[in-house]
Design a protein around this motif. Sequence first.
Motif, PDB file in Angstrom:
ATOM      1  N   SER A 164      51.830  23.998  13.417  1.00  0.00           N
ATOM      2  CA  SER A 164      50.521  24.460  13.884  1.00  0.00           C
ATOM      3  C   SER A 164      49.875  25.418  12.896  1.00  0.00           C
ATOM      4  O   SER A 164      50.559  26.197  12.224  1.00  0.00           O
ATOM      5  N   VAL A 208      57.255  21.669  16.052  1.00  0.00           N
ATOM      6  CA  VAL A 208      55.838  22.007  16.141  1.00  0.00           C
ATOM      7  C   VAL A 208      55.366  22.444  14.767  1.00  0.00           C
ATOM      8  O   VAL A 208      56.057  23.209  14.083  1.00  0.00           O
ATOM      9  N   LEU A 216      53.580  28.679  23.304  1.00  0.00           N
ATOM     10  CA  LEU A 216      54.647  27.783  23.745  1.00  0.00           C
ATOM     11  C   LEU A 216      55.441  28.395  24.900  1.00  0.00           C
ATOM     12  O   LEU A 216      55.838  27.687  25.843  1.00  0.00           O
ATOM     13  N   CYS A 275      49.970  22.127  17.944  1.00  0.00           N
ATOM     14  CA  CYS A 275      50.021  22.894  19.191  1.00  0.00           C
ATOM     15  C   CYS A 275      48.671  22.897  19.912  1.00  0.00           C
ATOM     16  O   CYS A 275      48.531  22.293  20.973  1.00  0.00           O
ATOM     17  N   LEU A 302      51.676  31.476  18.079  1.00  0.00           N
ATOM     18  CA  LEU A 302      52.217  30.147  18.334  1.00  0.00           C
ATOM     19  C   LEU A 302      53.363  30.221  19.341  1.00  0.00           C
ATOM     20  O   LEU A 302      53.403  29.470  20.328  1.00  0.00           O
TER      21      LEU A 302
END
Length: 222
Positions: free
Chosen positions: A108, A106, A119, A8, A115
């Motif tokens: 991360s 994703v 997004l 990310c 997170l």
Amino acid sequence: MKAVIFDCDGVLVDSEIQSVRIGLAAARKLGLTYTEDEYIHRFIGTTMDAFFTTLDADLFDTFGVRLSENFVRTLLADETKKIDSELTAIEGVGEAIRKINNPLAVASSSGPKRLRFKLKKIDLLTTFDPHIYSGEEVENGKPAPDLYLHAAAQLDIPAIDCFAVEDSVHGVASAKAAGMTVIGFTGGGHCLSGHNTHLEKAGADAVITHMRELSQTLAAFD
């Protein structure tokens, strides 16, 4: 068909440059001095726990003292406030992802709430949901392979049949250890001259400088 698993920070969102600036300034207050290049390649791509553990060790080795809880709280608050207010998507990332027909995920080092916040702010949450995985979900963060292996397992696709897109040495090492084909990315604001070389040495199978190159690079390996 291979899945494509994205880091990310520094790959989807251009947040790492803020983390670097805030972290360097905080370290200087402790009396610790790092070059930007050293800081990026030691700390970027790891979990916050790993970052504070290493910083604590450096502080103890240098001055014989430990990090205070107040330092940790203040740094986390400063970074959250700065990133929340200035967070932007990596240039061209939305268009690049729309060209991909493969399964997406994703993986991360960010905490799960942060997170998903990031997004959502760049309008990619629904693109990846529910395949959004945090380093806090596994025993060992990057550069260990745990997170990438976890993401592949949740997608029900063998790790060897996955691409990873990574901007950090730790992230590249993690994905390679999981057996994935790794595309290094050097388009983030924190990527200094020669960053491509660091990613290649860590095992990246290819390196791109802009997201417009991603679909063609993936096709070359698929």
